[in-house]
Design a protein around this motif. Structure first.
Motif, short mmCIF file in Angstrom:
data_model
loop_
_atom_site.label_atom_id
_atom_site.label_comp_id
_atom_site.label_asym_id
_atom_site.label_seq_id
_atom_site.Cartn_x
_atom_site.Cartn_y
_atom_site.Cartn_z
N HIS A 1 18.56 -20.61 12.85
CA HIS A 1 17.93 -20.07 13.97
C HIS A 1 16.58 -19.84 13.69
N PRO A 2 15.71 -20.47 14.78
CA PRO A 2 14.28 -20.59 14.44
C PRO A 2 13.53 -19.37 14.27
N GLY A 3 12.74 -19.32 13.19
CA GLY A 3 12.25 -17.89 12.99
C GLY A 3 12.76 -17.06 12.12
N GLU A 4 14.12 -17.30 11.69
CA GLU A 4 15.09 -16.42 10.97
C GLU A 4 15.61 -17.15 9.67
N PHE A 5 15.87 -16.43 8.75
CA PHE A 5 16.85 -16.80 7.75
C PHE A 5 18.03 -16.44 7.74
N THR A 6 19.12 -17.05 8.06
CA THR A 6 20.69 -16.91 8.45
C THR A 6 21.02 -17.01 7.01
N VAL A 7 21.97 -15.88 6.55
CA VAL A 7 22.45 -15.63 5.41
C VAL A 7 23.90 -15.27 5.49
N ALA A 8 24.73 -15.91 4.82
CA ALA A 8 25.94 -15.49 4.67
C ALA A 8 26.47 -14.73 3.78
N GLU A 9 26.86 -13.23 3.94
CA GLU A 9 27.30 -12.45 3.03
C GLU A 9 28.66 -11.86 3.01
N LEU B 1 9.35 -15.31 3.05
CA LEU B 1 9.13 -16.61 3.80
C LEU B 1 8.73 -16.19 5.25
N GLY B 2 8.21 -15.10 5.52
CA GLY B 2 7.65 -14.78 6.83
C GLY B 2 8.80 -14.82 8.06
N LEU B 3 9.89 -14.66 7.45
CA LEU B 3 11.14 -14.98 8.56
C LEU B 3 11.64 -13.59 8.65
N LYS B 4 12.47 -13.46 10.07
CA LYS B 4 13.43 -12.40 10.30
C LYS B 4 14.53 -12.59 9.71
N LEU B 5 15.38 -11.56 8.99
CA LEU B 5 16.54 -11.83 8.23
C LEU B 5 17.73 -11.70 9.36
#
Length: 313
Positions: free
Chosen positions: A62-70, A103-107
């Motif tokens: 997703h642009p501008g975001e750090f997408t993390v599976a948890e 990283l300057g990204l939204k989580l």
């Protein structure tokens, strides 16, 4: 290789004098964990060096975001659902936030099952998985890793169990042991069992359960003899219930230095940026704040590594 020996975790049982509910304070490793206080996020500044190491033109899920599976299950102190019944709290979301901020990204956290994260990471559905994943030789064939915590494992039993210690392969012979499928701890038990059976010892029986509540019920009802998994999960349950106790840690068949790591698609190009991000928060102290507030200070590492030796190497 010589097994990884846990520090004396009997301390955490000695300090577990009350029977707190999940929303109340819990004491682990002499740390009082306050979920209400820990619901307040720990943020860290942008790290220009880490940002500069993101490959040019890199496409995040997703642009501008750090997408993390948890993990979407309640596994405190690694993950627990907040009072709003949707926000994930715990050390894993906190670590993910530190990386995203750096990283300057939204989580963006996506709750997943253990079976879902591998395909999701490979397909690009997630930028990374931060789900208490251990570095192993087999996993390094498909994924890249950046370490952020030591991997400490322990055995727990009912307080009135006849079992006094589980520290070597022969100790699991004939036992029914709760373990999660597809994990490094399962691999250890299966290797120990193979060794035992070659010596004529009774086989152990794996009891596969995927959530903490069912694990506790199964152990307390006598349908299993022991639990084997991340020591922080066992320590939390022992402190919370007051009727489980530590009986040992792995002593053999384990790398001298096993680690939990941010897990990425092989060759994604993000490893260096994430390593720099993690080393930045280690240096500025925010990393230690996260682990300490969840009772995981014993698992802190001095520096993040890319694809170090793991289980099976």
């Amino acid at each position: 290789m010589k097994g990884l020996i846990l520090s004396p975790l009997a301390l955490l049982l000695a300090t577990a004098t009350s029977l707190p509910a999940i929303a109340a304070d819990v004491r682990i490793n002499q740390t009082e964990i306050n979920l209400a206080a820990n619901a307040v996020p720990i943020h860290t500044p942008r790290n220009p060096q880490a940002i500069a190491e993101i490959p040019a033109g890199y496409h995040f899920a997703h642009p501008g975001e750090f997408t993390v599976a948890e993990s979407g299950s309640t596994e405190p102190p690694l993950s627990v659902v907040g009072d709003d019944n949707k926000t994930l709290l715990g050390s894993e979301p906190d670590i993910a936030r530190l990386v995203a901020d750096s990283l300057g990204l939204k989580l963006r956290i996506v709750p997943t099952s253990w079976d879902d994260w591998p395909l999701g990471v490979v397909s690009g559905k997630y930028d990374a998985a931060i789900n208490n994943i251990t570095v192993t030789r087999e996993r390094k064939k498909k994924f890249d890793f950046v370490t952020y915590r030591k991997d400490l494992l322990a055995f727990y039993v009912k307080d009135n169990s006849r079992i006094k210690a589980i520290t070597k392969p022969a100790d699991i012979a004939g036992l029914r042991i709760i373990v999660s499928s597809g994990t490094n701890q399962e691999a250890i038990l299966l290797a120990w069992d193979k060794q035992n059976r070659s010596h004529g010892l009774a086989a152990f029986t794996p009891v596969y359960i995927q959530d903490g509540a069912s694990e506790t019920l199964t152990l307390q009802s006598g349908r299993a003899d022991a639990y084997f998994g991340p020591h922080v999960l066992g320590a939390w349950k022992a402190a919370k219930s007051g009727n489980e106790r530590l009986v040992g840690s792995v002593d053999g068949g384990w790398p001298a230095s096993a680690h939990i790591a941010v897990t990425l698609k092989k060759g994604s190009g993000l490893t260096k940026a994430i390593q720099t991000a993690l080393n930045g928060v280690i240096a500025n102290g925010d990393y230690q704040k996260v682990l300490n507030r969840w009772g995981e200070g014993l698992e802190a590492i001095p520096a993040a590594e890319i694809n170090p030796p793991g289980l099976g190497d």
